[in-house]
Scaffold this active site. Structure first.
Site, short mmCIF file in Angstrom:
data_model
loop_
_atom_site.label_atom_id
_atom_site.label_comp_id
_atom_site.label_asym_id
_atom_site.label_seq_id
_atom_site.Cartn_x
_atom_site.Cartn_y
_atom_site.Cartn_z
N ASP A 262 38.16 19.81 41.56
CA ASP A 262 38.37 21.09 41.42
C ASP A 262 39.51 21.35 42.86
OD1 ASP A 262 36.89 21.44 43.72
OD2 ASP A 262 36.52 23.48 43.17
N GLU A 263 39.80 20.29 43.27
CA GLU A 263 40.70 20.46 44.72
C GLU A 263 41.82 19.26 44.67
OE1 GLU A 263 39.04 19.36 48.51
OE2 GLU A 263 37.52 18.47 47.59
P1 TTP Z 1 33.44 23.25 45.96
O1 TTP Z 1 34.94 23.45 45.78
O2 TTP Z 1 32.72 22.88 46.98
O3 TTP Z 1 32.79 24.55 45.47
P2 TTP Z 1 33.05 25.78 44.55
O4 TTP Z 1 34.44 25.43 43.86
O5 TTP Z 1 32.08 26.19 43.65
O6 TTP Z 1 33.30 27.05 45.66
P3 TTP Z 1 34.26 27.37 46.48
O7 TTP Z 1 34.80 28.49 45.99
O8 TTP Z 1 33.60 27.30 47.82
O9 TTP Z 1 35.48 26.22 46.52
O10 TTP Z 1 33.00 22.45 44.49
C1 TTP Z 1 33.67 22.39 43.18
C2 TTP Z 1 32.56 22.30 42.25
O11 TTP Z 1 31.95 20.66 42.38
C3 TTP Z 1 31.28 23.12 42.33
O12 TTP Z 1 31.55 24.21 41.56
C4 TTP Z 1 30.21 22.45 41.76
C5 TTP Z 1 30.42 20.91 42.22
N1 TTP Z 1 29.78 20.53 43.25
C6 TTP Z 1 28.64 19.86 43.22
O13 TTP Z 1 28.36 19.36 42.12
N2 TTP Z 1 27.97 19.61 44.14
C7 TTP Z 1 28.24 19.88 45.58
O14 TTP Z 1 27.22 19.90 46.58
C8 TTP Z 1 29.35 20.91 45.53
C9 TTP Z 1 29.64 21.13 47.08
C10 TTP Z 1 30.20 21.04 44.58
MG MG Z 2 36.00 24.69 44.95
#
Ligand code: TTP
Ligand code: MG
Length: 674
Positions: free
Chosen positions: A217-218
């Site tokens: 997601d990034e």
């Molecule tokens: P992130 O981008 O870290 O978190 P997020 O998108 O849920 O929230 P934010 O708004 O803070 O960015 O991670 C993206 C996805 O990856 C998250 O939705 C679920 C997965 N993930 C895991 O499976 N394990 C983890 O430890 C993390 C941090 C994320």
């Molecule tokens: Mg995220």
């Protein structure tokens, strides 16, 4: 962070343990500011579990290490004119052409630090908001505004509403329910996350076709060209891109705009969720931005490095300068150059997608409730071998070394390896047979994880894909980016020098600090959750991770969920490999002795299957070295590969190759994967 530091009346040791138990995601956006009570609930709920004991042990080890470092620092300070050292470092920062390099063994590159600050490129870090949770919302809008999380057993993410209660990624479900008993927990739907990941990455690529997808997601983009071409300011461009994402997917994304990847990543967290933040593109603004920034916000500085830095008084990036004399005297331990660079806000601005040819290894592993019955262990090994066969064939890899990894129920990890002088067969029967051969001398064991990894890889697609002129095909960026798994691990080998970005920027503190970071990966193993104290067993799932190369250091999100999520493959029409020849053991066989033979043994020349170095050591030392390499190898597993079934419980990872020095060498990271 700071809140938990103020927990009275705990001793330092208790305080650090509390923080450790709180997990790696304590800096996530949207969390309650005061986490003191939350940390106490977590510690209370974990008490009595093996996980708790293991964390306690690791905390004690780290405390000892810190004591050692402080002693070294005090020794180094003796008879030294601190003012003179500070002056020398000032020259380093302010007058890059000063002649102090030799005294501090600083490279030419270091001396050019400030002079090389490049503000010409517009780098953007994009990160979807509460990604899994928001994808769930698409299909179930009634969840809107509710306190919910995703992922049974251990949470993968939590809605922003839930985060206010301290609920976050990597947190055991039963602990989350102690924080908010009515928490709704949804199962993971990886297929759907993958699908949406692909969609958003495709939108990002419109703005930078060469973007680097750093995880599901990034990603990092260089929008300099797009802005010029479309006569847009950086903010307008990013605003437009975020709107497009929301319009086309109904998902929101946050973004950071800055002159380099490190800064962009920090900035993308500033206005989360659904916001953007642009840093002014001038040295003063950048330095001011860094001044009060917690060191923990720096991508790659995790809990262990944070504790180490705190031990010498560094909590903010500004403190790096204050303590420059100590850092200079302890350069080897802390990495003066890297930290000064961080203090100045200087980092790589090189954005490029992951290259297939950087892969170092491919592996599969499985976590389960601790078992000791031989047959059951073999069954698990067989499953892992089958998964590995799939991935090796689908992805077109073979290799020459097979490493067995297992984790005892005490969380101790061991690896045993064997090398062959020919490319190994990717058939599951053969992989299983090699694994079994490595495992047998180790039995009896009570284990909670078993894995197989193949290294010394050969790319079976290489020939087919070679173009006249020898250009290798890039790994499909979609495939490398859209996996619904996160697995990242920073890794540095002290003896290999600093980890470098593609354009030669140091991106980590010296390696030995990461030894502990590495240990933290153990918390990825979720089996401790299977029998929560006083709770009913929770089933675990395992994971699959593949690497993304660039941005690895810049993509240092917590690792704790990685093993919980299954994966999907986005590669388009994977080619089937031709069947490699049957393996024959090499004379450089790295097979270690059974544990009964440890410690010691005959000193012999052996080749490490991971780093390829020849070493003169006995088997115990050699195995320790392999463990070190495996656990610290400069690789990250950030991407999950495909599994045809999104609910599959296997885990596979592919690692990029070891870090090399110099510009244009790829940054390497690995996730545990082991
Ligand atoms: P992130 O981008 O870290 O978190 P997020 O998108 O849920 O929230 P934010 O708004 O803070 O960015 O991670 C993206 C996805 O990856 C998250 O939705 C679920 C997965 N993930 C895991 O499976 N394990 C983890 O430890 C993390 C941090 C994320
Ligand atoms: Mg995220």
């Amino acid at each position: 962070m700071a809140d938990s530091l103020n927990v009275p009346p705990q001793s330092q040791a208790t305080d650090s343990l509390l923080r450790r138990l709180a997990g790696p995601s304590t800096t996530k956006a949207g969390l309650a500011t005061d986490q003191t009570d939350i940390n106490r609930v977590i510690a209370e709920a974990s008490k009595g579990s093996k996980f708790y004991e293991n964390e306690k042990r690791k905390d004690k080890d780290l405390t000892k290490k810190i004591e050692r470092i402080l002693k070294q620092r005090d020794e180094a300070r003796k008879g030294v004119d601190i003012a003179h050292v500070e002056h020398s470092v000032d020259q380093l920062v302010r007058s890059p052409r000063s002649c102090i390099e030799s005294r501090y063994n600083l490279s030419h590159q270091l001396a050019k630090m400030e002079a090389q600050r490049d503000l010409s490129q517009i780098i953007v870090h994009v990160d979807m908001d509460a990604f899994y949770a928001n994808v769930e919302l698409l299909d179930n809008p009634r969840l809107k505004g509710t306190i919910f999380a995703v992922g049974h057993g251990v949470l993968t993410t939590a809605s922003y509403e839930a985060r206010k209660f301290g609920i976050r990624s990597g947190m055991p479900e039963y602990i989350a329910k102690k924080l908010y008993p009515d928490l709704v927990v949804l199962p993971c739907n990886f297929g759907r996350y993958s699908e949406m990941s692909k969609k958003v990455m495709d939108i990002f690529r419109r703005y930078d076709p060469n973007m680097c997808a750093a995880s599901v997601d990034e990603g990092y983009l260089n929008i300099t060209h797009y802005c010029e071409e479309h006569v847009l300011t950086a903010e307008e461009c990013v605003q437009q891109m975020r709107q497009t994402v929301e319009m086309e997917t109904r998902l929101t994304v946050s973004a950071g705009i800055a002159p380099n990847k490190m800064l962009a990543k920090i900035c993308s967290d500033r206005n989360k969720p659904n916001g953007q933040f642009k840093l002014d593109f001038n040295p003063q603004a950048v330095k001011a931005f860094m001044q009060d920034l917690s060191i923990r916000k720096v991508p790659g500085i995790g809990r262990v490095n944070e504790r180490l830095l705190e031990s010498i008084g560094i909590r903010t990036c500004g403190d790096i300068y204050t303590h420059r004399a100590a850092l200079s005297l302890m350069d080897k331990q802390f990495g003066l150059h890297y930290l000064l660079q961080t203090y100045l806000g200087i980092a790589s601005n090189h954005v490029e997608p992951y290259h297939r040819d950087e892969r170092k290894s491919i592996g599969a592993e499985r976590t389960f409730s601790a078992i000791s019955e031989k047959e059951k262990i073999f069954k698990k090994l067989e499953e892992v071998a089958a998964e590995l066969e799939d991935d090796m064939e689908n992805r077109g890899w073979t290799g020459k070394t097979v490493t067995l990894k297992y984790k005892l129920d005490t969380y101790k990890v061991y690896t045993r390896a064997k090398s062959f002088d020919r490319w190994i067969s990717t058939k599951k029967e053969d992989l299983f047979a090699i694994g079994k051969e490595l495992l047998l001398p180790e039995l009896p064991l009570r284990i909670r994880l078993i894995g197989l990894r193949v290294t010394k890889l050969k790319d079976l697609r290489e020939d087919a894909d070679s173009k006249p002129g020898g250009i290798k095909r890039f790994f499909e960026s979609t495939s490398a980016s859209s996996s619904p798994r996160k697995k990242r691990k920073v890794d540095v080998h002290q003896d290999e020098g600093p980890r470098l970005s593609q354009d030669g920027y140091e991106e980590a503190m010296p390696g030995f600090h990461d030894e502990d970071e590495e240990e933290l990966e153990d918390e990825d193993d979720i089996d401790y959750l299977e029998h929560p104290p006083g709770g009913k067993p929770i089933s675990s799932a395992s994971t699959f991770a593949t690497p993304v190369a660039s941005g690895s250091k810049m993509s240092s999100k917590p690792t704790s969920m990685s093993r919980l999520t299954a994966k999907r493959d986005f590669s388009t029409g994977p080619s089937r490999s031709t069947s490699p020849e049957k393996p024959s053991p090499s004379k450089h066989c790295t097979k270690p002795p059974s544990r009964a033979a440890e410690p010691g043994g005959e000193v012999q020349s052996q080749i490490c299957p991971i780093c390829s170095r020849t070493m003169e050591m006995d088997n115990t030392a050699f195995n320790a070295h392999i463990d070190f390499c495996l656990s610290k190898g400069a690789i990250m597993e950030a991407q999950v590969e495909a599994s045809s079934s999104s609910n599959s419980r296997r885990s596979t990872s592919v690692r990029p190759s070891p870090r090399k020095h110099g510009p244009s060498k790829k940054l390497l990271r690995r996730g545990r994967g082991r």
